[in-house]
Design a protein around this motif. Structure first.
Motif, PDB file in Angstrom:
ATOM      1  N   ILE A 160       0.357 -20.409  26.697  1.00 15.95           N
ATOM      2  CA  ILE A 160       0.870 -19.600  25.590  1.00 15.95           C
ATOM      3  C   ILE A 160       1.761 -18.525  26.202  1.00 15.95           C
ATOM      4  O   ILE A 160       1.327 -17.793  27.109  1.00 15.95           O
ATOM      5  N   HIS A 161       2.988 -18.439  25.706  1.00 18.94           N
ATOM      6  CA  HIS A 161       3.945 -17.459  26.219  1.00 18.94           C
ATOM      7  C   HIS A 161       4.117 -16.298  25.236  1.00 18.94           C
ATOM      8  O   HIS A 161       3.938 -16.455  24.022  1.00 18.94           O
ATOM      9  N   GLU A 162       4.495 -15.176  25.770  1.00 15.73           N
ATOM     10  CA  GLU A 162       4.802 -14.008  24.955  1.00 15.73           C
ATOM     11  C   GLU A 162       5.907 -14.350  23.960  1.00 15.73           C
ATOM     12  O   GLU A 162       6.949 -14.924  24.347  1.00 15.73           O
ATOM     13  N   ASP A 163       5.687 -14.033  22.695  1.00 15.34           N
ATOM     14  CA  ASP A 163       6.646 -14.306  21.620  1.00 15.34           C
ATOM     15  C   ASP A 163       6.995 -15.787  21.520  1.00 15.34           C
ATOM     16  O   ASP A 163       8.052 -16.151  20.987  1.00 15.34           O
ATOM     17  N   ASN A 164       6.133 -16.645  22.037  1.00 14.13           N
ATOM     18  CA  ASN A 164       6.374 -18.095  22.034  1.00 14.13           C
ATOM     19  C   ASN A 164       7.689 -18.462  22.712  1.00 14.13           C
ATOM     20  O   ASN A 164       8.320 -19.481  22.385  1.00 14.13           O
ATOM     21  N   TRP A 223      -5.929  -6.973  24.414  1.00 15.69           N
ATOM     22  CA  TRP A 223      -5.902  -7.019  25.886  1.00 15.69           C
ATOM     23  C   TRP A 223      -4.757  -7.898  26.368  1.00 15.69           C
ATOM     24  O   TRP A 223      -4.027  -7.530  27.298  1.00 15.69           O
ATOM     25  N   ILE A 224      -4.585  -9.047  25.750  1.00 21.71           N
ATOM     26  CA  ILE A 224      -3.499  -9.955  26.144  1.00 21.71           C
ATOM     27  C   ILE A 224      -2.144  -9.320  25.865  1.00 21.71           C
ATOM     28  O   ILE A 224      -1.243  -9.349  26.717  1.00 21.71           O
ATOM     29  N   GLU A 279      -0.349 -16.636  15.733  1.00 15.97           N
ATOM     30  CA  GLU A 279       1.011 -17.171  15.703  1.00 15.97           C
ATOM     31  C   GLU A 279       1.385 -17.907  16.979  1.00 15.97           C
ATOM     32  O   GLU A 279       2.512 -18.398  17.113  1.00 15.97           O
ATOM     33  N   ALA A 280       0.471 -18.013  17.899  1.00 13.06           N
ATOM     34  CA  ALA A 280       0.808 -18.570  19.205  1.00 13.06           C
ATOM     35  C   ALA A 280       1.014 -20.080  19.138  1.00 13.06           C
ATOM     36  O   ALA A 280       0.340 -20.792  18.400  1.00 13.06           O
ATOM     37  N   ARG A 281       1.931 -20.558  19.968  1.00 16.87           N
ATOM     38  CA  ARG A 281       2.112 -21.988  20.179  1.00 16.87           C
ATOM     39  C   ARG A 281       1.488 -22.364  21.525  1.00 16.87           C
ATOM     40  O   ARG A 281       1.793 -21.739  22.542  1.00 16.87           O
TER      41      ARG A 281
END
Length: 228
Positions: free
Chosen positions: A174-178, A103-104, A134-136
């Motif tokens: 948390i951002h897309e692709d960090n 969903w995210i 894998e999120a930061r």
């Protein structure tokens, strides 16, 4: 009469409103962990917030109804913004974590609210690592667009909850692709509880400035989630 803690309330879930294109406040219901924690401030918070959001903006909103979905409910795909509360008691299953991840990644924006101190942070972080391994998780600065999508918020200080004065409110994301230049996917209110302020905003339990700020943060989150 003082507000009841969520642990003292019965979990009552109102019928979900049918999808019709209007903005619907969506609350996530988790199935593992403390069984009522997901319902903190429900449903008064969303009713109060939708009344304010409908008056402030030109958005067509469901004022009298809202939705509750488990994380792997296929119907969640209809809704771009969802709210997760009390994640210090959240233990997603593998199936739920995968569904929330999908969903995210498809564009959903998750608002996380109402948890405090290191023990609850550890539970939340473990759950979020299952969702986005894998999120930061990184602190957000007041200059981030999420704090200026409707209201221009000038400071991130001052939202310390009166019930937990030792806990300083922190805002993380948390951002897309960090990549901080890309879409914010998750916004996290740690050591804070904007839902509580909104639930009791008409009862005088909290200072007016804190309730007002809670509505500003919540409005910005929704507008950001709908426009990014």
């Amino acid at each position: 009469m003082a507000p009841l803690a969520w642990s003292q309330r019965r979990a009552f879930v109102e019928p979900n409103v049918p999808y019709d294109g209007r903005f619907t406040f969506v609350r996530l219901r988790y199935t593992q962990g403390y069984r009522m924690a997901w319902s903190a401030d429900y449903p008064a918070m969303e009713r109060n917030f939708m009344a304010i959001l409908g008056d402030l903006s030109v958005m067509r909103v469901h004022r009298k109804g809202s939705n509750v979905h488990v994380l792997n409910d296929p119907q969640l795909a209809h809704y771009p913004v969802a709210y997760l509360t009390e994640p210090g008691y959240w233990y997603p299953t593998d199936e739920e974590a995968l569904a929330l991840r999908n969903w995210i990644l498809k564009g959903g924006f998750l608002i996380v609210d109402d948890f405090y101190f290191e023990r609850q942070w550890a539970v939340f972080e473990a759950g979020m690592r299952k969702v986005l391994p894998e999120a930061r998780i990184e602190p957000l600065k007041v200059s981030h667009p999420v704090f200026h999508s409707f209201f221009s918020i000038r400071t991130l200080d001052g939202m310390t909850h009166p019930a937990t004065p030792a806990a300083k409110a922190v805002y993380l994301g948390i951002h897309e692709d960090n990549d901080p230049a890309k879409r914010l996917q998750v916004v996290i209110n740690f050591n804070n509880d904007i839902g509580d302020y909104m639930e009791w905003s008409g009862e005088g339990w909290y200072p007016v400035n804190l309730s007002n700020d809670a509505y500003k943060f919540a409005t910005n989150y929704v507008v950001y989630g709908l426009t990014h």
